[in-house]
Design a protein around this motif. Structure first.
Motif: not given
Length: 755
Positions: A428-429, A450, A453, A455, A458
């Motif tokens: 993610p980062e 992103i 998935h 995420y 975030l």
């Protein structure tokens, strides 16, 4: 008497000079044809040596047969692998024999030793008939296998569960005129060329919505998510405004700011004689050097966003022209919300080859920043439906039918550079950091991963990125939208910035956050910018999204826009697009504010209302299809793709058939047009249609062995009785008489000839 002899001498000299010039041209032409009498099949490395590319750049081979054959579409995954669509069955010969054989494939190409050249091939899916487009979404792959669009889950690089997304994705049309593209755009919707549909996966459901009709083969986006496309005779078309707005009124044929001519210059500059084009026999198609003059197979416009080639290439739009064996470069600039462009060079191309079999059909940005080229590498590029006897002879004389098992993928990079494959870590980062990357492909892919998935961890970081530099904040906005986490406050961050392009992105995202609860706040935001000339069209485009509970306030805002912008074609069309079924009310509002009937809004409303009235009168008699079953099929596969299902024509392609005096008039003239083709301006219902408003040429189908004279008679009878047309049927004998009358003719007619 002396003067008579003098005049006679001058006349004879002039005649002899004219004959000499004609003789010289004929001699030159023969010499050129002799030079290109054969067309050698070159290996991929040798083929590169026949290419001329702009100084400072080089072409590198990425894949070639037998690793890949007949590639027509491609996408990259996060591992840097290429997912390639192989249209193996396309035109095995000039009759298209065997095109229905299920030999098409989707393959995965991989560079396992990281030297920039693919060395591993895996077949993901086979037994497809003429597959044409691909898109990676979530845990699977969208694959266009006519006539259906499938979502196929990826089970360790093998096909898993199949979901039918659209059973009519390519309904109607031949191979050259069917939807394709499957561009996963910045707004998280998937757009297509030669189509007015867009798609999106939400959870386990697939959504399908109406959008603007766009292009023919290939579609691309710029750094603001604006879409660009073209058709085979036009360089670059595109949108000024966000892709998802302005398509709400089905009675409105076109909306200003969409399907605009971005680069009107269609000249091409091949580096070899290109006699093997479908209309090479027509005056003006080839120059004195027997080279193509204007685009005839333009496709796959690509907005280059890769950065690797250098700043001068950023936001350039490249266009493939397989008939001219070349790739064109166009320079684009913004002037307010209007986008205009020009060719990068005069009398030369970005990339051109002396190899006749170099057939670039699709262009892509790559993860490494390079510009990727899909080359079908074959002789026959024209589909059988419109193949002329002239081109059949060209193919035969130079043995262009074979081989059928070639195909290449190249990349263009700075000379001497060998960029490594880019693999995106599914973290993610890391994905968050890529949203601000200089390479537009990496930004797009990070956003998609992103979203795929989900995420949601975030979300706070994405909100903080709304304050960062331009591209990072735009992608943060649409990533939040894709996650279902976007809020009005997020949009307002961008809406209150000074950069009008950032404000435009915020306005495009407003429908995603609008609710009855916050509708008043949104309306207030729109009121604050309604006097901004740059943003006014967006305000008008957004009116249909406002909650129904605010109809009084919305009507008031609409009235102010009418008052201020009645003579602005972009605002005028945006207002009409939001008043589907209420056009008369809008007309009455306009008359109350501005009784002047010469205003742009008044004239464009009048046109739409006239079209609505025509549609009411025009009823497609279902019995027509039963009376002329073959005619109905041919209309859908040959005529509809350019003239529209309603017979009212399609902008940039073809004029109306409905209420056309050409269709309902002399049936023998109509038959001549369909058999041999039509070129140049044409007048329908008092309006003249010509390039660049429409394509300047309609190919004939009289030389296509697939269509019998009875078939052609049926399709003409069908269109002469459809919609508001009420003309006598055409018989097989009528077609035979026209053929006999024009026996030996190859070239298309002009309207002047037919008169």
């Amino acid at each position: 008497m002396r003067y008579r002899f003098y005049f006679l001498a001058l006349l004879l000299t002039a005649c002899n000079n004219g004959q000499n010039k004609l003789s010289d041209r004929s001699s030159d032409s023969s010499a050129i044809r002799e030079k290109y009498a054969t067309s050698a099949v070159l290996d991929a490395t040798t083929a590169i040596s026949h290419m001329q590319v702009e100084k400072g750049l080089e072409v590198q081979l990425v894949a070639a047969e037998p690793l890949v054959t007949v590639p027509v579409a491609m996408t990259f995954d996060e591992k840097g692998r290429m997912w390639v669509v192989e249209m193996t069955g396309y035109m095995p010969d000039t009759a298209g024999t065997g095109e229905e054989i299920p030999n098409g494939k989707v393959v995965i190409l991989e560079d396992t030793d990281h030297n920039g050249v693919a060395d591993k091939r895996s077949v993901f899916m086979d037994s497809l008939v003429l597959p044409r487009a691909i898109c990676l979404v979530g845990n699977g792959v969208l694959i266009a296998a006519p006539p259906r669009l499938w979502f196929v889950e990826n089970d360790h690089d093998k096909p898993g569960k199949k979901t039918l997304v659209d059973d009519k994705y390519t309904e109607g049309g031949n191979v050259e005129h069917q939807p394709n593209g499957l561009l996963r755009a910045m707004d998280n919707w998937i757009y297509n060329a030669k189509s007015d549909k867009r798609y999106r996966k939400v959870g386990n459901k697939w959504l399908k919505e109406q959008t603007h009709f766009r292009g023919q083969w290939g579609i691309s986006q710029d750094n603001f998510g604006r879409l660009f496309y073209n058709n085979n005779s036009e360089n670059v078309l595109g949108d000024y405004f966000p892709a998802g707005l302005g398509a709400g009124n089905s009675q409105q044929k076109n909306v200003a700011g969409y399907d605009e001519k971005i680069v009107p210059d269609n000249k091409v500059y091949p580096v070899r004689a290109t006699t093997g084009v479908n209309r090479g026999y027509m005056k003006g198609t080839l120059n004195d050097s027997l080279r193509l003059v204007n685009m005839t197979a333009a496709c796959s416009p690509l907005v280059y966003r890769g950065k690797l080639l250098g700043k001068d290439y950023d936001n350039n739009i490249f266009v493939a022209e397989p008939s001219g064996n070349l790739i064109k470069r166009n320079l684009i600039r913004d002037s307010g919300y209007i986008i205009k462009g020009r060719q990068a060079y005069q009398h030369q191309e970005f990339l051109a080859s002396t190899d006749e079999r170099f057939r670039p059909v699709s262009l892509y940005d790559g993860p490494d920043g390079a510009l990727y080229i899909l080359d079908m590498y074959r002789g026959i590029i024209q589909h059988k439906t419109y193949l002329t006897p002239y081109l059949k002879n060209e193919i035969k004389s130079r043995n262009l039918t074979n081989p059928l098992n070639c195909g290449r993928i190249y990349r263009v990079v700075p000379a001497g550079q060998h960029p490594a494959a880019t693999i995106i870590e599914n973290d993610p980062e890391h994905l968050l950091s890529l949203l601000g990357n200089a390479n537009g492909w990496l930004r797009d892919k990070a956003q998609q991963l992103i979203v795929d998935h989900h995420y949601t961890t975030l979300v706070p970081a994405l909100r903080s990125r709304l304050q960062q530099p331009l591209y990072a904040q735009v992608h943060a906005l649409w990533t939040l939208e894709g996650l279902g986490a976007l809020q009005l406050a997020d949009v307002q961050v961008l809406l209150h910035q000074a950069n009008p392009y950032v404000q435009a992105e915020a306005l495009a995202a407003l429908p995603a956050v609008m609710t009855p609860a916050n509708g008043k706040a949104v309306l207030n935001e729109l009121k604050m910018i309604e006097q901004n000339v740059f943003l006014a069209p967006y305000v008008a485009l957004l009116l249909p999204s406002l909650p129904a509970s605010l109809h009084a306030e919305t009507d008031s805002l609409r009235g102010r826009l009418v008052d201020r912008y009645a003579n602005d074609r972009y605002v005028a069309d945006a207002l009409i697009s939001g008043m589907a079924g209420k056009e008369i009310a809008l007309q009455q509002l306009l008359k109350a504010i501005h009784p002047d009937t010469t205003l742009v809004l008044a004239k464009r409303l009048k046109t739409v209302l006239k079209d609505i009235e025509n549609h009411k009168k025009a009823s497609m008699d279902e019995s027509l299809g039963k009376t002329y079953p073959r005619g109905a099929i041919l209309f859908k596969t040959v005529c509809q793709t350019c003239h529209g299902a309603d017979g009212d024509g399609i902008q940039s392609l073809a004029p109306p058939l409905n209420q056309s005096e050409i269709v309902t008039g002399d049936k023998h003239k109509l038959a001549a047009i369909v058999l041999f083709g039509l070129t140049g301006p044409v007048t329908v219902a008092g309006k003249q249609y010509k390039t660049p408003e429409i394509s300047g040429d309609m190919p004939g189908i009289g030389s296509n062995d697939e269509f019998s004279d009875k078939d052609i008679a049926e399709v003409l009878s069908y269109i002469r009785g459809a919609w508001s047309n009420h003309a006598a049927r055409v018989t097989e004998k009528d077609i035979q008489e026209v053929r006999k009358h024009y026996k030996g003719r190859q070239k298309s007619f002009t309207m002047a000839e037919l008169k």
